[in-house]
Write an enzyme that holds these catalytic residues in place. Structure first.
Site, short mmCIF file in Angstrom:
data_model
loop_
_atom_site.label_atom_id
_atom_site.label_comp_id
_atom_site.label_asym_id
_atom_site.label_seq_id
_atom_site.Cartn_x
_atom_site.Cartn_y
_atom_site.Cartn_z
N GLY A 248 0.73 -1.26 0.00
CA GLY A 248 0.00 0.00 0.00
C GLY A 248 0.76 1.30 0.00
O GLY A 248 0.14 2.35 -0.19
N GLU A 290 3.76 -6.57 1.96
CA GLU A 290 3.60 -6.99 0.56
C GLU A 290 3.49 -5.82 -0.38
O GLU A 290 2.42 -5.59 -0.95
CB GLU A 290 2.33 -7.81 0.37
CG GLU A 290 1.88 -8.61 1.51
CD GLU A 290 0.51 -9.23 1.33
OE1 GLU A 290 0.48 -10.44 1.45
OE2 GLU A 290 -0.50 -8.53 1.11
N PRO A 291 4.56 -5.07 -0.59
CA PRO A 291 4.48 -3.94 -1.50
C PRO A 291 4.42 -4.38 -2.96
O PRO A 291 5.08 -5.35 -3.35
CB PRO A 291 5.80 -3.21 -1.25
CG PRO A 291 6.73 -4.28 -0.79
CD PRO A 291 5.90 -5.25 -0.01
N GLY A 292 3.62 -3.71 -3.74
CA GLY A 292 3.60 -3.95 -5.19
C GLY A 292 4.06 -2.69 -5.89
O GLY A 292 5.17 -2.58 -6.40
N ARG A 293 3.18 -1.69 -5.83
CA ARG A 293 3.41 -0.44 -6.54
C ARG A 293 4.78 0.19 -6.24
O ARG A 293 5.49 0.61 -7.15
CB ARG A 293 2.30 0.55 -6.15
CG ARG A 293 2.29 1.82 -6.95
CD ARG A 293 1.33 2.85 -6.33
NE ARG A 293 0.05 2.29 -5.98
CZ ARG A 293 -1.00 2.21 -6.78
NH1 ARG A 293 -0.92 2.68 -8.00
NH2 ARG A 293 -2.14 1.67 -6.36
N TYR A 334 -9.46 5.31 -12.26
CA TYR A 334 -9.30 5.99 -10.96
C TYR A 334 -9.03 7.49 -11.09
O TYR A 334 -8.60 8.12 -10.12
CB TYR A 334 -8.10 5.43 -10.18
CG TYR A 334 -7.92 3.94 -10.15
CD1 TYR A 334 -8.87 3.11 -9.55
CD2 TYR A 334 -6.77 3.36 -10.66
CE1 TYR A 334 -8.66 1.74 -9.49
CE2 TYR A 334 -6.56 1.98 -10.60
CZ TYR A 334 -7.52 1.19 -10.01
OH TYR A 334 -7.31 -0.17 -9.94
N CYS A 361 -11.77 3.75 -28.93
CA CYS A 361 -13.06 4.36 -29.24
C CYS A 361 -13.84 4.63 -27.95
O CYS A 361 -14.87 3.99 -27.69
CB CYS A 361 -13.85 3.45 -30.16
SG CYS A 361 -13.07 3.33 -31.75
N GLU A 362 -13.33 5.49 -27.14
CA GLU A 362 -13.95 5.87 -25.85
C GLU A 362 -13.55 7.31 -25.58
O GLU A 362 -12.36 7.63 -25.61
CB GLU A 362 -13.34 5.04 -24.70
CG GLU A 362 -13.63 3.58 -24.69
CD GLU A 362 -15.02 3.22 -24.22
OE1 GLU A 362 -15.63 3.99 -23.46
OE2 GLU A 362 -15.51 2.16 -24.64
C1 PLP Z 1 -3.71 -8.05 -0.40
C2 PLP Z 1 -2.85 -7.08 -1.10
N1 PLP Z 1 -1.54 -7.05 -0.82
C3 PLP Z 1 -0.71 -6.22 -1.46
C4 PLP Z 1 -1.18 -5.32 -2.42
C5 PLP Z 1 -0.21 -4.42 -3.07
O1 PLP Z 1 -0.49 -3.11 -2.83
P1 PLP Z 1 0.42 -1.94 -3.39
O2 PLP Z 1 0.62 -2.19 -4.84
O3 PLP Z 1 -0.39 -0.72 -3.16
O4 PLP Z 1 1.68 -1.95 -2.62
C6 PLP Z 1 -2.54 -5.30 -2.72
C7 PLP Z 1 -3.10 -4.33 -3.70
O5 PLP Z 1 -3.66 -3.33 -3.37
C8 PLP Z 1 -3.40 -6.20 -2.04
O6 PLP Z 1 -4.69 -6.22 -2.32
N1 LYS Z 2 -4.96 -1.70 -9.36
C1 LYS Z 2 -4.90 -0.66 -8.41
C2 LYS Z 2 -4.36 -1.01 -7.08
C3 LYS Z 2 -4.41 -2.45 -6.67
C4 LYS Z 2 -5.57 -2.88 -5.93
C5 LYS Z 2 -5.31 -4.27 -5.48
N2 LYS Z 2 -5.91 -4.57 -4.22
C6 LYS Z 2 -4.20 0.56 -8.97
O1 LYS Z 2 -3.84 0.59 -10.10
O2 LYS Z 2 -4.00 1.52 -8.30
#
Ligand code: PLP
Ligand code: LYS
Length: 437
Positions: A248, A290-293, A334, A361-362
């Site tokens: 997050g 658990e970072p993704g972004r 978003y 086409c949007e």
């Molecule tokens: C359960 C869970 N863990 C981790 C993430 C990764 O979040 P972020 O990409 O914001 O770090 C998400 C996506 O929001 C999620 O739903």
């Molecule tokens: N897909 C979303 C965040 C991930 C949500 C997953 N729980 C975004 O682009 O910001």
């Protein structure tokens, strides 16, 4: 546009990433194109690893695959010592094919299919993050049939509304994810899990949302979660040893936003856990995040070619590029904001206000509304930064548009992390057409 990772403007006024001139890259690999800066991915991974080693060594960082996953990405994550969070059979398959050790994989999802549960049991992953009672029962039965014990965390909703877009808030009680703490559903599930023969309950998980800038929100989550750990100990006699705080942390998509610091995040998390455990007199848990972004967003950008340009006098100038909502749905979904640069005019003054549109086409297919750029012309190359997270992974084939390839760049190499789709790929699964010839 703020230059991210290993971006630089060279002497000819053109943009480079990791020493590769993007004008040459476009000529050789075409556009649109996702570009990944390998060193920036590794730097972000290390920032998490080192920060947690410093402030809370009994911890593990998992990369949230949903942000972007490919075999190469899984290997980079593995090499950097992080584990993986997967949310589907497809992500699990990719992780296993990349030789990620099963005990570094956690499996999420609010409706894992029986096939997916079976696949993950067979692979002997580290743990299932169980989202609901149905999954708990199914998993227990399936593990029983295989004479196995499934390690699990239970996903709970701590009742925290993070300051982010409502579509990406997940910690509030009214959520499709997890079981509520406040309404007692989480405790009931824990009591049940304790009794199930083929389930080993290791801990709890929460994820309060995505693109969060206020680090205090995580401290708030820690407090609520640990108070719940204490309740569980009192009411169910269960000691929860693992605390997964989800992902997050936000990233600055525009100059106006300030980057939350990963070290600061780890410090706040560590300090709040230590203080709260002391207050409640409970043992310190193992912590998972658990970072993704914040691992992949700044490492990725999208390279486009400018095509048609339309000026509606007194209203707006539209600059259209050869991609759009198919490769980046986030602005349409978003109202996400991005910044861009004209790659071949990177040192020129930003002298006109334009809106960057895609080719779908949007009417909503707008990538950036109102951005100052140098005078754009057809054939110019435009790069949108910070598209590494949830760009490729949320892409589609709407309007029969092929998915761009993902090019992985480092100082010494350029290669496809994922090759571009071809028109043949678009029709490859249209089996019944044979009969209709
Ligand atoms: C359960 C869970 N863990 C981790 C993430 C990764 O979040 P972020 O990409 O914001 O770090 C998400 C996506 O929001 C999620 O739903
Ligand atoms: N897909 C979303 C965040 C991930 C949500 C997953 N729980 C975004 O682009 O910001």
């Amino acid at each position: 546009m703020k230059l991210q990772g290993n971006m630089e403007i060279n002497e000819q006024g053109q943009l480079e990433i990791a020493g590769h001139n993007l004008v040459d890259i476009a000529e050789e690999y075409g556009s649109p194109l996702y570009i990944l800066d390998e060193e920036e991915i590794r730097t972000n991974c290390r920032a998490y690893r080192e920060a947690f080693e410093k402030f809370y060594p009994n911890s593990m960082t998992l990369y949230a695959s949903k942000a972007f996953l490919s075999l190469a990405m899984a290997r980079i994550i593995d090499q950097e010592g992080l584990g993986l969070d997967v949310v589907s059979g497809g992500e699990l398959y990719t992780a296993l094919k990349a030789n990620v050790a099963a005990d570094k994989i956690y499996f999420h999802g609010n409706n894992k299919t029986l096939e997916e549960l079976d696949m993950a049991l067979e692979a002997e992953i580290n743990a299932f993050v169980v989202d609901n009672r149905y999954e708990l029962d199914m998993l227990n039965q399936m593990a029983g049939k295989k004479d196995m014990i499934a390690d699990i965390l239970i996903r709970v909703t701590p009742g925290i509304e993070a300051h982010t877009h409502s579509y990406i808030q997940t910690g509030q009680t009214d959520s499709k994810f997890g079981l509520g703490i406040q309404n007692g559903l989480a405790l009931e599930a824990i009591k049940e899990a304790k009794e199930l023969e083929n389930i080993n309950l290791k801990g709890i998980h929460c994820h309060i949302g995505s693109q969060i800038f206020k680090l205090e929100s995580f401290a708030k989550a820690v407090d609520v979660m640990l108070e719940f750990v204490e309740d569980v100990k009192e009411e169910a006699g269960v000691i929860l040893e693992e605390l997964n705080l989800g992902g997050g942390i936000g990233i600055p998509y525009t100059d106006a936003e300030e980057k939350p610091d990963i070290e600061e995040y780890a410090k706040i998390v560590a300090e709040s856990i230590t203080a709260k455990c002391e207050e409640l007199d409970i043992p310190l848990p193992k912590v998972i995040n658990e970072p993704g972004r914040s691992i992949i967003a700044t490492a990725g950008s999208t390279l486009y070619t400018v095509g048609s340009i339309k000026e509606i006098p007194g209203i707006r100038k539209y600059v259209a590029v050869d991609g759009g909502m198919t490769d980046n749905i986030r602005p349409a979904l978003y109202e996400a904001e991005y910044e861009a640069i004209l790659v071949n005019k990177a040192d020129q003054a930003e002298e006109e206000l334009v809106t960057i549109t895609g080719k779908c086409c949007e009417s909503g297919d707008i990538l950036i509304r109102d951005i100052q750029l140098p005078q754009a012309e057809a054939g110019d190359l435009l790069l949108i930064s910070c598209t590494g997270a949830y760009g490729y992974s949320m892409s589609s084939n709407y309007n029969g548009i092929t998915r761009p390839g993902v090019l992985l760049l480092s100082e010494n190499s350029i290669d496809w992390a994922v090759k571009p789709q071809s028109y043949e790929d678009l029709i490859a699964n249209d089996v019944v057409a044979e009969r209709l010839k």
